[in-house]
Motif scaffolding. Structure first.
Motif, short mmCIF file in Angstrom:
data_model
loop_
_atom_site.label_atom_id
_atom_site.label_comp_id
_atom_site.label_asym_id
_atom_site.label_seq_id
_atom_site.Cartn_x
_atom_site.Cartn_y
_atom_site.Cartn_z
N SER A 60 12.98 -11.61 11.49
CA SER A 60 13.39 -10.22 11.72
C SER A 60 12.95 -9.44 10.49
O SER A 60 12.40 -10.01 9.55
N GLU A 61 13.19 -8.15 10.49
CA GLU A 61 12.67 -7.37 9.38
C GLU A 61 13.60 -6.25 8.97
O GLU A 61 14.54 -5.88 9.69
N VAL A 62 13.33 -5.71 7.79
CA VAL A 62 14.01 -4.54 7.25
C VAL A 62 12.94 -3.48 7.05
O VAL A 62 11.88 -3.76 6.46
N THR A 63 13.19 -2.28 7.53
CA THR A 63 12.23 -1.20 7.34
C THR A 63 12.95 0.06 6.88
O THR A 63 14.11 0.30 7.24
N ARG A 64 12.27 0.84 6.09
CA ARG A 64 12.79 2.15 5.69
C ARG A 64 11.88 3.26 6.21
O ARG A 64 12.34 4.35 6.51
N TYR A 65 10.59 2.94 6.32
CA TYR A 65 9.62 3.92 6.78
C TYR A 65 8.89 3.38 8.01
O TYR A 65 8.69 2.17 8.15
N GLU A 66 8.47 4.27 8.87
CA GLU A 66 7.83 3.88 10.12
C GLU A 66 6.60 2.99 9.92
O GLU A 66 6.42 2.02 10.67
N PRO A 67 5.74 3.23 8.92
CA PRO A 67 4.56 2.36 8.76
C PRO A 67 4.90 0.91 8.42
O PRO A 67 4.03 0.04 8.49
N LYS B 220 0.83 -1.20 0.00
CA LYS B 220 0.00 0.00 0.00
C LYS B 220 0.86 1.26 0.00
O LYS B 220 2.03 1.24 0.42
N THR B 221 0.31 2.33 -0.49
CA THR B 221 0.99 3.62 -0.52
C THR B 221 0.50 4.45 0.66
O THR B 221 -0.70 4.56 0.91
N VAL B 222 1.46 5.02 1.40
CA VAL B 222 1.15 5.73 2.64
C VAL B 222 1.70 7.15 2.56
O VAL B 222 2.81 7.37 2.07
N GLU B 223 0.92 8.11 3.05
CA GLU B 223 1.38 9.49 3.17
C GLU B 223 2.19 9.62 4.46
O GLU B 223 1.67 9.39 5.55
N ILE B 224 3.47 9.96 4.33
CA ILE B 224 4.36 10.05 5.48
C ILE B 224 4.74 11.51 5.69
O ILE B 224 5.23 12.17 4.77
N ALA B 225 4.51 12.00 6.90
CA ALA B 225 4.76 13.41 7.21
C ALA B 225 6.21 13.78 6.90
O ALA B 225 7.15 13.10 7.32
N GLY B 226 6.37 14.87 6.16
CA GLY B 226 7.70 15.38 5.84
C GLY B 226 8.40 14.62 4.72
O GLY B 226 9.50 15.01 4.31
#
Length: 529
Positions: free
Chosen positions: A468-475, A400-406
């Motif tokens: 375990s996981e890899v993340t780039r954005y908080e969501p 999904k596409t998420v609007e991320i502040a900033g």
């Protein structure tokens, strides 16, 4: 083999995943009983001799003979080691139904150069005079070949007294747009007979090339370079000899190899050695000796993904493979294989390059008992999530596409650069991979999947979980841990395995991919023996 797989599928309806391993042993025994004999004109993969036997550069040569008298043709591939398509095509010729005459093939003339991906003969790479194998054959200045390898090749030509010789090469660019390169050309010394043969080859191959800037041309004015095998055969022996050049710039191996096959098939038909077009004949008709894999290397397949998969497949003695592209996604080509492997890269580009008709042919291949393995991008392609997907395994993708502040709107499929993550094999994985427990595996934006919504597709079995996981954005935080990393499922009479991470790029985990291929082909893994 597909008939046997259909029997296996019927048994699968009442057997657990663990029981399939025992069934696979039975299939191996059945193959020996049902194996059809090869026609006499189809070459087996046994060499007729070895050039330079005992030398570091020793290389095999082969003969394919027809049932009737006819011309003798020598075909060489891999004279320049950084031009692999000619060598690959030459190997495939060994399985063509020669009806008349004799085909003598040296698929890996510069075997050491091919292994090193080096144009030159590696043992002479520091000698500017002798490093280029295709400048070592007789000329007006030197009547004899100048190196041991060139002498061995020349002696083979003299031994068989061919009527024709074909040398398969690749140029670095298209001659039409860059005259400094001989890429995409037929090179020979001009004569009316050779002109006619060359034109027939050009007519056929150019019908498959829509971009005029990439079309093949005739280079007969100057002919082949002095010291080349083709020039020597023409001038010293009076043989009609041709260099067939494809172009490796921006073109996958599957296409270049296919173009070589088209050119040679047209040539052999022109001189009445074969009765049918063999451009789509990639391997033997009898496949019971090994698992035959079609490795997709066209649009959407990354070079790293293809190379890592090819290295992994090459290390398995019971698996053989050929590169295939979008143009090969046809029933008459795929039926020569047991499994199609889609590597890393871009799933959307792979799906769109294959097209809807090609995707349906891949699905039909699986319905009839073929196997499909998708790695990373290939796992996206296998899913039931996108309109360009194959829809062969019931998985939905977290994208999904998420609007991320900033930052702005970001798609959640992208998680950044490659990293190692923890992955735990499930209990069911013992029956496929002969593995258990937790490992570290390379991950680079493979699909994070959940159960899909296609009720027509069978249930999936999870073979490994991300721990375990890899993340780039908080969501993205918390969305990867404990989701399936590897899944399998039936599809019609065939089997599918979807692999999100990159075991083929993880030292020690490469056998996960070959085990997946064997399982999807319904063949017992040697690890269980």
């Amino acid at each position: 083999m597909q008939t046997i797989r259909r029997l296996a599928h019927t048994a699968d309806l009442i057997l657990s995943l663990r029981s399939r391993t025992l069934l696979s042993f039975c299939l191996v025994a059945c193959l020996a009983i049902t194996r059809a004999a090869e026609p006499p004109s189809i070459a087996q993969a046994e060499p007729s001799g070895v050039l330079g036997s005992g030398a570091a550069w020793a290389t095999p040569w082969y003969i394919v003979e027809g049932k009737e008298d006819g011309p003798t043709v020598v075909v060489t591939g891999g004279v320049h080691g950084n031009e692999p398509a000619g060598s690959l095509a030459a190997k495939q010729l060994l399985h063509w139904p020669i009806q008349r005459g004799k085909l003598v093939v040296v698929p890996q003339a510069n075997r050491l150069g091919l292994a090193a991906n080096m144009r030159w003969f590696p043992l002479n790479r520091n000698d500017k005079v002798t490093r280029d194998l295709n400048r070592q054959f007789p000329t007006s200045e030197h009547e004899s070949p100048r190196t041991d390898l060139s002498k061995a090749i020349w002696d083979l030509v003299l031994q068989h007294e061919p009527d024709y010789l074909i040398d398969l090469h690749e140029g670095f660019d298209f001659h039409i747009t860059n005259p400094k390169s001989v890429g995409s050309s037929v090179v020979y010394s001009k004569s009316s007979a050779r002109d006619a043969i060359a034109q027939s080859m050009l007519d056929v191959v150019n019908r498959s090339v829509s971009d005029e800037r990439r079309q093949f041309v005739s280079l007969s004015k100057s002919g082949a370079a002095s010291g080349s095998l083709v020039r020597a055969c023409t001038e010293k022996l009076g043989i009609d000899a041709f260099i067939l050049e494809t172009t490796f710039k921006d073109q996958p191996r599957s296409l270049r190899t296919r173009q070589h096959r088209m050119l040679v098939s047209t040539f052999l038909k022109q001189i009445d050695m074969i009765d049918e077009d063999c451009a789509d004949r990639l391997g033997p008709t009898d496949r019971s000796g090994s698992v035959r894999v079609a490795l997709y290397d066209d649009a959407g397949a990354s070079s790293n993904g293809v190379n890592n998969c090819s290295k992994t497949l090459s290390a398995a003695s019971d698996i053989t493979f050929s590169y295939v592209g979008a143009a090969d996604m046809r029933g008459d080509v795929l039926e020569q294989f047991d499994v199609v492997l889609f590597p890393g890269g871009s799933g959307s580009k792979q799906g769109k390059a294959i097209g809807e008709s090609g995707r349906e042919i891949v699905r039909e291949f699986a319905r009839e008992g073929g196997g499909i393995v998708g790695v990373c991008a290939g796992a996206y392609l296998c899913s039931a999530h996108y309109d360009w997907s194959l829809h062969v395994i019931n998985t939905a993708v977290f994208n999904k596409t998420v609007e991320i502040a900033g930052i702005g709107r970001k798609s959640m499929w992208y998680r950044g650069d490659a990293q190692n993550v923890r992955m735990e094999f499930s209990n069911d994985a013992r029956d496929v991979f002969n593995r258990a427990g937790e490992v570290e595996v390379r991950y680079q934006n493979g699909p994070i999947v959940s159960r899909g919504e296609d009720t027509q597709l069978p249930e999936t079995t999870t073979l490994a979980w991300f721990r375990s996981e890899v993340t780039r954005y908080e969501p993205q935080r918390g969305t990867m841990i404990d989701t399936p990393a590897i899944l399998c499922a039936d599809f019609g009479n065939g089997r599918v395995i979807s692999i999100s991470p990159h075991p083929e790029a993880t030292p020690g985990l490469e056998p996960v991919v070959t085990a997946a291929i064997r399982w999807s082909a319904g063949v017992a893994d040697p690890a269980f023996k």
